[in-house]
Enzyme design. Structure first.
Site, mmCIF file in Angstrom:
data_model
loop_
_atom_site.group_PDB
_atom_site.id
_atom_site.type_symbol
_atom_site.label_atom_id
_atom_site.label_comp_id
_atom_site.label_asym_id
_atom_site.label_seq_id
_atom_site.Cartn_x
_atom_site.Cartn_y
_atom_site.Cartn_z
ATOM 1 N N SER A 120 -9.604 2.476 5.851
ATOM 2 C CA SER A 120 -10.360 1.333 6.376
ATOM 3 C C SER A 120 -10.299 0.120 5.467
ATOM 4 C CB SER A 120 -11.834 1.721 6.551
ATOM 5 O OG SER A 120 -11.960 2.781 7.432
ATOM 6 N N HIS B 115 -16.222 8.750 0.997
ATOM 7 C CA HIS B 115 -16.015 8.726 2.452
ATOM 8 C C HIS B 115 -17.118 9.528 3.152
ATOM 9 C CE1 HIS B 115 -12.210 6.779 1.967
ATOM 10 N NE2 HIS B 115 -11.561 7.816 1.523
ATOM 11 N N ARG C 142 -13.322 -0.413 9.932
ATOM 12 C CA ARG C 142 -12.144 -1.057 10.495
ATOM 13 C C ARG C 142 -12.043 -0.672 11.953
ATOM 14 N NH1 ARG C 142 -6.036 -0.162 7.992
ATOM 15 N NH2 ARG C 142 -5.179 -2.105 8.810
ATOM 16 N N SER D 202 -3.214 3.546 10.829
ATOM 17 C CA SER D 202 -3.059 3.590 9.385
ATOM 18 C C SER D 202 -3.123 5.042 8.894
ATOM 19 C CB SER D 202 -4.167 2.748 8.730
ATOM 20 O OG SER D 202 -4.022 2.748 7.348
ATOM 21 N N TYR E 22 -13.191 -4.772 7.908
ATOM 22 C CA TYR E 22 -11.877 -5.114 7.350
ATOM 23 C C TYR E 22 -11.373 -6.417 7.968
ATOM 24 C CZ TYR E 22 -6.853 -4.426 6.301
ATOM 25 O OH TYR E 22 -5.551 -4.579 5.875
ATOM 26 N N ARG F 226 0.555 -0.231 2.954
ATOM 27 C CA ARG F 226 1.575 -0.138 4.001
ATOM 28 C C ARG F 226 1.846 -1.539 4.515
ATOM 29 N NH1 ARG F 226 1.997 0.682 9.678
ATOM 30 N NH2 ARG F 226 -0.242 0.238 9.817
ATOM 31 N N LYS F 227 1.017 -2.016 5.468
ATOM 32 C CA LYS F 227 1.226 -3.343 6.041
ATOM 33 C C LYS F 227 0.086 -4.297 5.718
ATOM 34 C CE LYS F 227 3.937 -3.544 10.250
ATOM 35 N NZ LYS F 227 3.841 -3.559 11.728
ATOM 36 N N GLY F 228 -1.127 -3.740 5.738
ATOM 37 C CA GLY F 228 -2.305 -4.544 5.428
ATOM 38 C C GLY F 228 -2.556 -5.642 6.457
HETATM 39 P P1 A3P Z 1 -2.329 -0.206 6.848
HETATM 40 O O1 A3P Z 1 -1.902 1.225 6.874
HETATM 41 O O2 A3P Z 1 -2.737 -0.703 8.196
HETATM 42 O O3 A3P Z 1 -1.334 -1.090 6.200
HETATM 43 P P2 A3P Z 1 -7.647 2.705 2.442
HETATM 44 O O4 A3P Z 1 -7.604 1.901 1.216
HETATM 45 O O5 A3P Z 1 -9.035 2.932 2.985
HETATM 46 O O6 A3P Z 1 -6.864 3.958 2.293
HETATM 47 O O7 A3P Z 1 -6.960 1.827 3.589
HETATM 48 C C1 A3P Z 1 -5.577 1.632 3.587
HETATM 49 C C2 A3P Z 1 -5.261 0.446 4.445
HETATM 50 O O8 A3P Z 1 -5.661 -0.749 3.772
HETATM 51 C C3 A3P Z 1 -3.774 0.329 4.680
HETATM 52 O O9 A3P Z 1 -3.640 -0.287 5.955
HETATM 53 C C4 A3P Z 1 -3.367 -0.581 3.545
HETATM 54 O O10 A3P Z 1 -2.120 -1.202 3.724
HETATM 55 C C5 A3P Z 1 -4.520 -1.579 3.574
HETATM 56 N N1 A3P Z 1 -4.669 -2.305 2.305
HETATM 57 C C6 A3P Z 1 -4.545 -1.824 1.049
HETATM 58 N N2 A3P Z 1 -4.723 -2.806 0.159
HETATM 59 C C7 A3P Z 1 -4.968 -3.929 0.849
HETATM 60 C C8 A3P Z 1 -5.208 -5.289 0.472
HETATM 61 N N3 A3P Z 1 -5.222 -5.654 -0.796
HETATM 62 N N4 A3P Z 1 -5.420 -6.197 1.453
HETATM 63 C C9 A3P Z 1 -5.409 -5.818 2.740
HETATM 64 N N5 A3P Z 1 -5.165 -4.557 3.164
HETATM 65 C C10 A3P Z 1 -4.953 -3.621 2.230
#
Ligand code: A3P
Length: 346
Positions: A93, A157, A179, A187, A245, A312-314
């Site tokens: 999230s 969590h 999110r 994700s 998010y 990943r994509k963010g």
């Molecule tokens: P996506 O898989 O959609 O790219 P968590 O930290 O709870 O494991 O969440 C991971 C998600 O947050 C992933 O999403 C990741 O890419 C995204 N994320 C990690 N760092 C981030 C950042 N600095 N800014 C925005 N999104 C970020």
């Protein structure tokens, strides 16, 4: 905390875990699951698991065995300080991001965000802000947190209703990030297939989706986890700050200030004038954090994940690239059914 959980923990009584199909489990913490916990697990409803053969329903939330044992130790032994700050969320999230931002905010007097060797540039946020329920302690123990300086930052969590009394009763504060479940699911699905052990089967999007929509997800059902914090945030806004998010992405500066105010450490005019907030946003930006993770490949997160697995994509709305119309319709219906009337929408 549930009564049966207290009686479950007896020190010095570990045996190797022996769940069906799990004989090959090579993770040290799995081996620390005690006999009492194994017996306790037998009393709980179980479903097919994600990373482990089964997940177990405890206090309305699904847990893998090791997380459940860690949670119970944490419920029993954790002593919160009034100054503690808890970053709570469902996995995938934006936890890593919020941990980094919060760390940068509360430690800005120790570590300037423009420092070339800022801890966030050399460590993963999960190392700096440890989770309660992902640790390798023996049963009936929690990690030694004495090396954390005040204010201590923790991640979890675990849902609101399962937090230890000492967190609920103390003045420590909780920031929850949620999110849009559509993106949260996508994700998670990518993360799962990326880190699943080489010999374990990958999960198809459809299969994972069915399980997620039905509530069988890690630390889910998503609606139970989210709604608890949402309601708590409404009831006690000084205790729980509820963030999305999508909002954080949309106006990071506004929410960074909001977090700093919530934590009683607002940015002063000099800081605003010196661009401290902008520097923090840059330090914790997806691009920068991903770049640092690539540079610090050797840093293992929670002893098994690679640093870069968390980036990943963010982006907001990636679900459109993966969902078929029926998936969108089905999950939207679940969201409406479960969150409708709560005032929370995506
Ligand atoms: P996506 O898989 O959609 O790219 P968590 O930290 O709870 O494991 O969440 C991971 C998600 O947050 C992933 O999403 C990741 O890419 C995204 N994320 C990690 N760092 C981030 C950042 N600095 N800014 C925005 N999104 C970020």
């Amino acid at each position: 905390m549930a009564e049966n959980a207290t009686s479950l923990l007896f020190p010095g009584n570990q045996t190797n875990v022996g769940f069906e199909n799990e004989a090959a489990c090579d993770e040290a913490h799995e081996k620390l699951i005690c006999q009492e916990c194994k017996e306790f697990l037998l009393s709980l409803p179980r479903e097919k698991g994600w990373f482990k053969p089964y997940i177990y329903l405890y206090q309305h939330i699904w847990y893998a065995p090791a997380q459940l044992q860690a949670l119970i130790s944490f419920q029993k032994h954790f002593q919160a300080k009034d100054s503690d700050i808890i970053i709570a969320s469902l996995p995938k999230s934006g936890t890593t991001w919020l941990k980094a931002l919060t760390f940068a905010i509360v430690n800005r007097n120790r570590f300037s965000p423009s420092k070339h060797n800022h801890p966030l540039l050399i460590s993963n946020a999960h190392e700096l802000v440890p989770f309660f329920e992902f640790h390798d302690c023996k049963t009936n123990q929690i990690p030694d947190f004495s090396n954390l300086s005040d204010p201590r930052l923790f991640g979890t969590h675990v849902p609101c209703h399962s937090l230890p009394d000492s967190i609920t009763m103390s003045r420590c504060r909780i920031i929850y990030i949620c999110r849009n479940p559509l993106d949260n699911f996508v994700s998670f699905w990518f993360f799962y297939n990326k880190i699943v052990p080489p010999l374990s089967p990958k999960l198809s999007l459809e299969e994972a989706f069915e399980r997620y929509s039905e509530g069988n997800s890690v630390l889910g059902p998503f609606w139970t986890n989210i709604l608890g914090y949402w309601r708590q945030g409404k009831e006690t806004p000084n205790k729980v700050l509820f963030l999305k998010y999508e909002d954080l992405k949309g106006d990071t500066k506004f929410y960074l200030k909001r977090v700093a105010e919530f934590l009683d450490c607002p940015f002063n005019l000099a800081e605003e004038g010196n661009g401290v907030i902008e520097k923090m946003i840059e330090l914790c930006s997806f691009r920068k954090m991903k770049e640092s993770a690539e540079l610090n490949k050797k840093v293992k997160v929670m002893q098994k994940y690679e640093n870069k697995d968390f980036f990943r994509k963010g982006e907001v709305g990636d679900w459109v690239n993966h969902f078929s119309p029926w998936m969108k319709e089905k999950l939207s219906k679940v969201i409406e059914e479960k969150l409708g009337g709560s005032g929370l929408s995506f």
